[in-house]
Write a protein that holds these residues in place. Structure first.
Motif, PDB file in Angstrom:
ATOM      1  N   VAL A  73      39.559  47.327  10.613  1.00 30.65           N
ATOM      2  CA  VAL A  73      40.074  48.348  11.520  1.00 30.65           C
ATOM      3  C   VAL A  73      41.029  47.680  12.499  1.00 30.65           C
ATOM      4  N   THR A  74      42.271  48.154  12.535  1.00 30.75           N
ATOM      5  CA  THR A  74      43.237  47.580  13.468  1.00 30.75           C
ATOM      6  C   THR A  74      43.555  48.548  14.588  1.00 30.75           C
ATOM      7  N   SER A 128      35.888  55.116  19.028  1.00 36.57           N
ATOM      8  CA  SER A 128      36.598  55.686  17.894  1.00 36.57           C
ATOM      9  C   SER A 128      36.776  54.659  16.786  1.00 36.57           C
ATOM     10  N   ALA A 129      37.153  53.441  17.167  1.00 41.23           N
ATOM     11  CA  ALA A 129      37.378  52.397  16.170  1.00 41.23           C
ATOM     12  C   ALA A 129      36.089  52.035  15.433  1.00 41.23           C
ATOM     13  N   ALA A 140      42.241  50.843   6.794  1.00 42.00           N
ATOM     14  CA  ALA A 140      41.629  51.709   7.799  1.00 42.00           C
ATOM     15  C   ALA A 140      42.282  51.380   9.117  1.00 42.00           C
ATOM     16  N   MET A 141      42.898  52.346   9.752  1.00 42.19           N
ATOM     17  CA  MET A 141      43.662  52.088  10.964  1.00 42.19           C
ATOM     18  C   MET A 141      43.218  53.002  12.077  1.00 42.19           C
ATOM     19  N   THR A 153      36.090  55.268  12.626  1.00 45.89           N
ATOM     20  CA  THR A 153      36.794  54.543  11.578  1.00 45.89           C
ATOM     21  C   THR A 153      35.925  53.477  10.924  1.00 45.89           C
ATOM     22  N   GLY A 154      35.195  52.716  11.726  1.00 45.05           N
ATOM     23  CA  GLY A 154      34.372  51.644  11.178  1.00 45.05           C
ATOM     24  C   GLY A 154      33.082  52.109  10.534  1.00 45.05           C
ATOM     25  N   GLY A 155      32.657  53.345  10.827  1.00 40.26           N
ATOM     26  CA  GLY A 155      31.449  53.883  10.213  1.00 40.26           C
ATOM     27  C   GLY A 155      30.160  53.340  10.772  1.00 40.26           C
ATOM     28  N   LEU A 156      30.208  52.724  11.963  1.00 35.88           N
ATOM     29  CA  LEU A 156      29.003  52.161  12.560  1.00 35.88           C
ATOM     30  C   LEU A 156      28.371  53.168  13.512  1.00 35.88           C
TER      31      LEU A 156
END
Length: 375
Positions: A300-301, A192-193, A330-331, A197-200
């Motif tokens: 991303v945290t 998910s991160a 971005a969390m 969220t990270g877009g990778l």
């Protein structure tokens, strides 16, 4: 999540003998021989429960906890063969997120003072389906499954747990239940991160520079392997005794945060496309400055202040304060998220030590809507 040591349940013996909850250095899981159908156990099951927040002393073992019912047409009941704890469970034991999680369990609780207890911890489970709701289509009794249990639901340190079919996946056949129970929560958090969220993803990560702070924990060790499989250049911060571990998993550069100022050591390196922060605290004060200066780089945290703020400020003030503070960041929120497309990840050849991931192969597979799908 920086620590790879899990608080785990072991030494679960026959009824009437001593049950022990202890901290161990590797991932030891809760295993207990139970009959295959809850109907044969009448109405009660064994479980580790807590009736108040506190330290390990609030945990108690009982064999008289009510068996969870399949109350929805899309739910499945799982007989637990193995379970594991995450740092989130240890925090929840002390009351972390109590107000918001209580509201999530029962939205009407905001109007009363009813207790949320007793609670069962345990975010990872591997076991066998024993009962299904009438609309369940992807599972049948006898299926071996694994899952990451949402933090607002009763956990896996029990003989049975009930989840929706969208929160469950078929267990990879190459894994034992004990091995499987060490993976779901950290895997879904990492995916998910990095993805949501990270877009990778597999097709866009080649030669991207990624920094992982606290990279020797469960999420970090999973992320290193996934990113290297996707072709990223991975830099990790960790303690010196974990350097061999993270390098063995593929980390390209390792920064010892105990040897001087980590921000200064990282500052002389080329800037990063994505930073995955599993440490929190004042890390964000200097980590954001290490991102590449053009649009598209992300911080991303994994350490959201939302639950802490609602605990200390109340639901309304805490939520408002968190939204105001994080509006430019971005969390990754707490809780097990899963990636949304089977095209995003192919997990192959993941390495394992006694406290990380087990060697396994999931060819062209990902967590999609709680189910494993193939390309």
């Amino acid at each position: 999540m920086a620590s790879t040591r899990l608080l785990s349940l072991f030494n679960a013996k026959a009824a009437g003998s001593t049950k022990t909850l202890a901290r161990v250095g590797c991932n030891v899981c809760f295993r207990r021989s139970v009959c295959s159908s809850p109907s044969r156990l009448q109405s009660c099951m064994a479980a580790w429960v807590m009736d108040q927040y506190g330290t390990n002393g609030v945990l108690r073992f009982t064999e008289e906890f009510a068996i969870p019912a399949v109350s929805s047409a899309t739910e499945v009941m799982i007989k637990v063969h193995a379970a594991s704890l995450n740092p989130l469970d240890v925090s929840m034991r002390g009351g972390y997120g109590a107000k918001l999680l209580k509201l999530r369990r029962d939205p009407l609780s905001v109007m009363d003072n009813d207790s949320e207890f007793p609670l069962i911890l345990g975010r990872d489970v591997s076991g066998v389906v024993v009962n299904c709701g009438s609309e369940v289509t992807h599972f049948a009794p006898g299926d071996e499954v694994w899952a990451a249990v949402p933090p607002w639901k009763q956990g896996s340190l029990a003989e049975f747990v009930t989840l929706t079919e969208y929160e469950v996946s078929h267990k990879p056949k190459v894994l034992s239940h004990t091995e499987a129970a060490s993976i779901p929560y950290v895997a879904s958090t990492a995916l998910s991160a990095l993805v949501n969220t990270g877009g990778l993803c597999r097709d866009s990560t080649s030669n991207k520079r990624v920094l992982i702070t606290g990279g020797s924990g469960g999420v970090g060790t999973f992320s290193i392997q996934l990113l290297k499989a996707w072709g990223a250049h991975v830099t990790v911060t960790c303690s010196p005794n974990a350097e061999g571990l993270v390098r063995g998993l593929g980390a390209d550069e390792v920064v010892d945060y105990t040897a001087g100022n980590a921000a200064e050591q990282l500052g002389v390196m080329e800037r990063f496309d994505v930073i995955l922060d599993s440490v929190g605290g004042d890390t964000e004060q200097w980590a954001i400055g290490l991102l590449k200066p053009w649009s598209g780089s992300k911080y991303v945290t994994l350490v959201t202040p939302l639950l802490l703020n609602t605990d200390s400020m109340g639901l309304l003030d805490g939520t408002f304060h968190t939204g105001f503070t994080l509006q430019t960041k971005a969390m990754q929120p707490l809780g097990p998220f899963v990636c949304e497309s089977s095209q995003l990840v192919s997990l192959a050849g993941f390495s394992c030590s006694s406290h990380t991931l087990i060697a396994w192969l999931m060819d062209s597979t990902c967590f999609s809507s709680g189910r494993s799908q193939s390309n």
